[in-house]
Scaffold this motif. Structure first.
Motif, PDB file in Angstrom:
ATOM      1  N   TYR A 291      -9.259  33.268 114.922  1.00  0.00           N
ATOM      2  CA  TYR A 291     -10.385  33.830 114.179  1.00  0.00           C
ATOM      3  C   TYR A 291     -10.088  33.765 112.681  1.00  0.00           C
ATOM      4  CZ  TYR A 291     -10.551  36.170 118.730  1.00  0.00           C
ATOM      5  OH  TYR A 291     -10.543  36.444 120.079  1.00  0.00           O
ATOM      6  N   TRP A 292     -11.140  33.598 111.900  1.00  0.00           N
ATOM      7  CA  TRP A 292     -11.056  33.749 110.454  1.00  0.00           C
ATOM      8  C   TRP A 292     -11.970  34.897 110.024  1.00  0.00           C
ATOM      9  CZ3 TRP A 292      -7.703  31.362 107.276  1.00  0.00           C
ATOM     10  CH2 TRP A 292      -7.103  30.172 107.695  1.00  0.00           C
ATOM     11  N   TYR A 293     -11.435  35.729 109.128  1.00  0.00           N
ATOM     12  CA  TYR A 293     -12.181  36.834 108.541  1.00  0.00           C
ATOM     13  C   TYR A 293     -12.003  36.786 107.025  1.00  0.00           C
ATOM     14  CZ  TYR A 293     -12.350  39.071 113.175  1.00  0.00           C
ATOM     15  OH  TYR A 293     -12.578  39.353 114.511  1.00  0.00           O
ATOM     16  N   ARG A 294     -12.906  37.440 106.331  1.00  0.00           N
ATOM     17  CA  ARG A 294     -12.800  37.576 104.868  1.00  0.00           C
ATOM     18  C   ARG A 294     -12.890  39.056 104.552  1.00  0.00           C
ATOM     19  NH1 ARG A 294     -17.252  34.493 101.524  1.00  0.00           N
ATOM     20  NH2 ARG A 294     -18.578  36.136 102.391  1.00  0.00           N
TER      21      ARG A 294
ATOM     22  N   THR B 288     -12.997  41.845 101.257  1.00  0.00           N
ATOM     23  CA  THR B 288     -13.070  42.155  99.829  1.00  0.00           C
ATOM     24  C   THR B 288     -12.709  43.622  99.633  1.00  0.00           C
ATOM     25  OG1 THR B 288     -15.443  42.550 100.055  1.00  0.00           O
ATOM     26  CG2 THR B 288     -14.769  40.377  99.293  1.00  0.00           C
ATOM     27  N   LEU B 289     -12.439  43.977  98.388  1.00  0.00           N
ATOM     28  CA  LEU B 289     -11.928  45.302  98.068  1.00  0.00           C
ATOM     29  C   LEU B 289     -12.883  46.393  98.548  1.00  0.00           C
ATOM     30  CD1 LEU B 289      -9.434  46.385  96.609  1.00  0.00           C
ATOM     31  CD2 LEU B 289     -10.826  46.583  94.545  1.00  0.00           C
ATOM     32  N   GLY B 290     -12.335  47.353  99.279  1.00  0.00           N
ATOM     33  CA  GLY B 290     -13.135  48.484  99.733  1.00  0.00           C
ATOM     34  C   GLY B 290     -13.959  48.228 100.977  1.00  0.00           C
ATOM     35  N   GLN B 291     -13.785  47.049 101.555  1.00  0.00           N
ATOM     36  CA  GLN B 291     -14.543  46.697 102.753  1.00  0.00           C
ATOM     37  C   GLN B 291     -13.586  46.373 103.894  1.00  0.00           C
ATOM     38  OE1 GLN B 291     -17.986  46.790 102.729  1.00  0.00           O
ATOM     39  NE2 GLN B 291     -17.781  47.473 100.607  1.00  0.00           N
ATOM     40  N   GLY B 292     -14.092  46.510 105.121  1.00  0.00           N
ATOM     41  CA  GLY B 292     -13.322  46.010 106.243  1.00  0.00           C
ATOM     42  C   GLY B 292     -13.457  44.502 106.340  1.00  0.00           C
ATOM     43  N   PRO B 293     -12.614  43.852 107.129  1.00  0.00           N
ATOM     44  CA  PRO B 293     -12.737  42.401 107.308  1.00  0.00           C
ATOM     45  C   PRO B 293     -14.103  42.036 107.878  1.00  0.00           C
ATOM     46  CG  PRO B 293     -10.630  43.184 108.151  1.00  0.00           C
ATOM     47  CD  PRO B 293     -11.439  44.397 107.845  1.00  0.00           C
ATOM     48  N   GLU B 294     -14.649  40.896 107.393  1.00  0.00           N
ATOM     49  CA  GLU B 294     -15.923  40.379 107.899  1.00  0.00           C
ATOM     50  C   GLU B 294     -15.651  39.070 108.636  1.00  0.00           C
ATOM     51  OE1 GLU B 294     -19.350  41.326 104.770  1.00  0.00           O
ATOM     52  OE2 GLU B 294     -17.652  40.287 103.890  1.00  0.00           O
ATOM     53  N   PHE B 295     -16.203  38.960 109.832  1.00  0.00           N
ATOM     54  CA  PHE B 295     -15.995  37.786 110.672  1.00  0.00           C
ATOM     55  C   PHE B 295     -16.613  36.543 110.038  1.00  0.00           C
ATOM     56  CE2 PHE B 295     -15.579  35.333 114.462  1.00  0.00           C
ATOM     57  CZ  PHE B 295     -16.759  34.638 114.629  1.00  0.00           C
ATOM     58  N   LEU B 296     -15.863  35.441 110.078  1.00  0.00           N
ATOM     59  CA  LEU B 296     -16.378  34.169 109.597  1.00  0.00           C
ATOM     60  C   LEU B 296     -16.604  33.186 110.751  1.00  0.00           C
ATOM     61  CD1 LEU B 296     -14.188  33.549 106.409  1.00  0.00           C
ATOM     62  CD2 LEU B 296     -16.543  34.394 106.533  1.00  0.00           C
TER      63      LEU B 296
ATOM     64  N   MET C  27      -9.648  38.204 100.210  1.00  0.00           N
ATOM     65  CA  MET C  27      -8.508  37.945 101.088  1.00  0.00           C
ATOM     66  C   MET C  27      -9.058  37.261 102.339  1.00  0.00           C
ATOM     67  SD  MET C  27      -5.221  38.427 101.729  1.00  0.00           S
ATOM     68  CE  MET C  27      -4.467  39.952 101.150  1.00  0.00           C
ATOM     69  N   TYR C  28      -8.487  36.123 102.692  1.00  0.00           N
ATOM     70  CA  TYR C  28      -8.899  35.397 103.891  1.00  0.00           C
ATOM     71  C   TYR C  28      -7.850  35.638 104.967  1.00  0.00           C
ATOM     72  CZ  TYR C  28     -12.638  33.482 101.181  1.00  0.00           C
ATOM     73  OH  TYR C  28     -13.774  33.371 100.419  1.00  0.00           O
TER      74      TYR C  28
ATOM     75  N   PHE D 238      -3.294  39.965 113.377  1.00  0.00           N
ATOM     76  CA  PHE D 238      -3.631  39.356 112.100  1.00  0.00           C
ATOM     77  C   PHE D 238      -2.403  38.794 111.390  1.00  0.00           C
ATOM     78  CE2 PHE D 238      -8.072  40.242 111.189  1.00  0.00           C
ATOM     79  CZ  PHE D 238      -8.388  41.121 112.215  1.00  0.00           C
ATOM     80  N   GLY D 239      -2.637  37.732 110.643  1.00  0.00           N
ATOM     81  CA  GLY D 239      -1.637  37.188 109.740  1.00  0.00           C
ATOM     82  C   GLY D 239      -1.656  37.940 108.420  1.00  0.00           C
ATOM     83  N   PRO D 240      -0.758  37.551 107.483  1.00  0.00           N
ATOM     84  CA  PRO D 240      -0.631  38.271 106.213  1.00  0.00           C
ATOM     85  C   PRO D 240      -1.766  38.006 105.233  1.00  0.00           C
ATOM     86  CG  PRO D 240       0.860  36.418 106.265  1.00  0.00           C
ATOM     87  CD  PRO D 240       0.254  36.505 107.629  1.00  0.00           C
ATOM     88  N   GLY D 241      -2.571  36.984 105.512  1.00  0.00           N
ATOM     89  CA  GLY D 241      -3.710  36.709 104.651  1.00  0.00           C
ATOM     90  C   GLY D 241      -3.391  35.763 103.507  1.00  0.00           C
ATOM     91  N   THR D 242      -4.429  35.109 103.008  1.00  0.00           N
ATOM     92  CA  THR D 242      -4.360  34.309 101.782  1.00  0.00           C
ATOM     93  C   THR D 242      -5.299  34.960 100.782  1.00  0.00           C
ATOM     94  OG1 THR D 242      -3.879  32.214 102.891  1.00  0.00           O
ATOM     95  CG2 THR D 242      -4.872  32.104 100.690  1.00  0.00           C
ATOM     96  N   ARG D 243      -4.737  35.364  99.648  1.00  0.00           N
ATOM     97  CA  ARG D 243      -5.585  35.975  98.610  1.00  0.00           C
ATOM     98  C   ARG D 243      -6.065  34.883  97.661  1.00  0.00           C
ATOM     99  NH1 ARG D 243      -7.201  40.599  97.242  1.00  0.00           N
ATOM    100  NH2 ARG D 243      -5.705  41.769  98.528  1.00  0.00           N
TER     101      ARG D 243
END
Lengths: 111, 116
Positions: free
Chosen positions: B33-36, B38-46, B89-90, B107-112
């Motif tokens: 899965y990929w999610y995105r 942003t600050l103050g939000q939970g992850p959003e599904f891509l 953050m992806y 989840f992985g550590p993310g790419t900012r």
């Protein structure tokens, strides 16, 4: 559209306090509800809940689901500074494996 | 370490450039899965893959975004003609994915990504 609302959005407590975090949801054909802990990095998995009334427990953390009232709570007893994090609630519905997340509850535990 | 890994961890780019991120899932997991976030939000599904098949795409995934998982192992997410609004953050996640299995996603550590 699936929806998750968490409350409170932020919380400050002293070490040793007990906290309860709330998650209410709307989802088509509920499959599961998940809790994650997020520090300054990616979310780490805490619990997955699929059945009402069955408490999941891990150390000082526990969680329970009410599918009739469409909510879940996450309890943390005897809080420690290491519990400071954002706690995320997410749901998935049947027919889809995507997770819909709430905005999270930011917990700050002060000594 | 056998968790989900992502590369790079940070990416700064200028508006209009293309960027590509890589995700390596937990080895026995066939859902990715990929999610995105942003600050103050939970992850959003891509988007989501079962093995090499891309089975779901969010309306958030504009035509500037493309994801692949060519051999059912690692995945790439490419953003073309980046915009400042792509800064986020992806996150990549994987799950076991056998029939009837539970859907704990790790989840992985993310790419900012920062778009200047």
């Amino acid at each position: 559209e699936d929806k998750v609302v968490q409350s409170p959005l932020s919380l400050v407590v002293h070490e040793g306090d007990t906290v309860t975090l709330n998650c209410s949801y709307e989802v088509t054909n509920f499959r599961s509800l998940l809790w994650y802990k997020q520090e300054k990095k990616a979310p780490t998995f805490l619990f997955m809940l699929t059945s009402s009334g069955i408490e999941k427990k891990s150390g000082r953390l526990s969680s329970i689901l009410d599918k009739k009232e469409l909510f879940s709570i996450l309890n943390i007893t005897a809080t420690q500074t290491g519990d400071s994090a954002i706690y995320l609630c997410a749901v998935s519905g049947a027919g889809s494996y995507q997770l819909t997340f709430g905005k999270g509850t930011k917990l700050s535990v002060i000594p | 370490d056998t968790g989900v890994s992502q590369d790079p961890r940070h990416k700064i780019t200028k508006r209009g450039q293309n960027v590509t991120f890589r995700c390596d899932p937990i080895s026995e997991h066939n859902r990715l899965y990929w999610y995105r976030q942003t600050l103050g939000q939970g992850p959003e599904f891509l988007t989501y893959f079962q093995n090499e098949a891309q089975l779901e795409k969010s309306r958030l995934l504009s035509d500037r975004f493309s994801a692949e998982r060519p051999k059912g192992s690692f995945s790439t997410l490419e953003i073309q003609r980046t915009e400042q609004g792509d800064s986020a953050m992806y996150l990549c996640a994987s799950s076991l994915g056998t029939s009837g299995s539970r859907n704990e996603q790790f989840f992985g550590p993310g790419t900012r990504l920062t778009v200047l």
